[in-house]
Write an enzyme that holds these catalytic residues in place. Structure first.
Site: not given
Length: 325
Positions: A160, A186
């Site tokens: 990501s 994350y």
């Protein structure tokens, strides 16, 4: 030192391209793909397009019954039980596949979680790092013999743009001492996905196995289930009507566009002889301009070969597994 391969190659595709566009007329008949998260959202679209091109698709899922309901659009998909936070479950799935004698042409590590409250797996590993990285590390290592059988396999790991949030804190990966931050966690796990692909490609190249990491784009879906309504609105992900904003030029994509880069990395002949790179918008991404967080490109820390080697060593220690020859 960073990867000298990390620059666009002029694929001919862009942020608007869909998975259907990039697979083109590819004939994947006789090829087998395993897609984690293949029953949901981006993984489901990846499974649908690869199946449509002729591949046999296997989808490991924590809840096979729920996966079966979602996979009505992927005729012929095989569903198996597997939980990425359960080492025994990963091993059992992998052993069944290896025992079949089947080759594995494509492995898409698509499943993941994002911005979750602090939780740990049974071994004490923080859940985002465990699910997004360690589970896929273990799965890929266990499936290595099947990847080698393919004589030209590809491993695609979904990362990501969120990797730009954080490098890996090797001194405290699991937030045992520092305060837990769901976004830092994350970002760390997404950096791990990129470094994993870099290291894996180094091991795989001699065996015809190439590895890639991808940023699919910002696609509002189940990954955001742990975010509040206010957080979702802060990102500008929805319009006044409550529907997702779609603007590929600003990285806001449909699932069909979001799955494109994974499918491109899994199938494109333009990537023959290349691997270990981070891709976005169905091309190899450029290096990120320093300080330009949230912009296209890959952060230097995520393509550092020494960090990739270090992550591999740590992952081997935390899981107790390595590539199975």
């Amino acid at each position: 030192m960073t990867s000298s391969k990390q620059h666009p190659i002029g694929s001919g595709y862009d942020a608007h391209s869909t998975a259907e566009d990039v697979v083109g007329g590819s004939d994947l008949t006789g090829k087998t793909a395993i897609i984690t998260g293949g029953h949901s959202h981006l993984g489901l679209e990846t499974a649908r397009v690869l199946t449509g091109a002729g591949a046999r698709v296997v989808i490991p899922a924590r809840d096979p019954r729920r996966a079966q309901d979602a996979l009505s659009v992927v005729p012929g998909a095989t569903i198996e039980q597997m939980d990425l936070m359960d080492p025994q479950s990963i091993d059992a799935f992998s052993q069944r596949f290896i025992a079949s004698g089947e080759k594995l042409d494509i492995l898409v590590n698509s499943a993941g979680i994002m911005a979750t409250p602090l939780a740990r797996d049974a071994q004490g590993n923080e859940s985002q790092f465990s699910t997004n990285h360690l589970g896929h590390f273990r799965l890929t290592c266990r499936l290595w013999p099947a990847l080698r059988r393919a004589d030209g396999a590809r491993v695609v790991s979904l990362s990501s743009r969120g990797h730009q949030i954080s490098d890996i804190d090797f001194g405290d990966i699991n937030f045992d001492r520092r305060a837990y931050d769901k976004w830092v966690s994350y970002g760390q796990s997404k950096t791990a996905n990129i470094l994993f692909a870099l290291a894996l490609d180094g091991f795989g190249e001699a065996h015809g196995i190439r590895a890639f990491s991808v940023h699919p784009g910002s696609v509002l879906g189940p990954l955001a289930r742990h975010l509040t309504e206010e957080e979702i609105d802060t990102f500008g992900a929805r319009g006044a009507d409550g529907r997702p904003n779609i603007d590929p030029d600003r990285d806001m994509k449909t699932p069909q566009q979001g799955a494109a880069t994974s499918v491109w990395c899994a199938t494109s002949g333009r990537l023959d002889g290349l691997g270990g790179v981070y891709c976005e918008n169905s091309d190899v991404a450029p290096m990120l301009t320093e300080g330009a967080v949230g912009k296209p490109g890959v952060a230097a820390w995520a393509v550092d070969p020494s960090s990739a080697d270090r992550l591999w060593t740590v992952s081997r220690q935390l899981t107790g597994v390595d590539l199975a020859y």
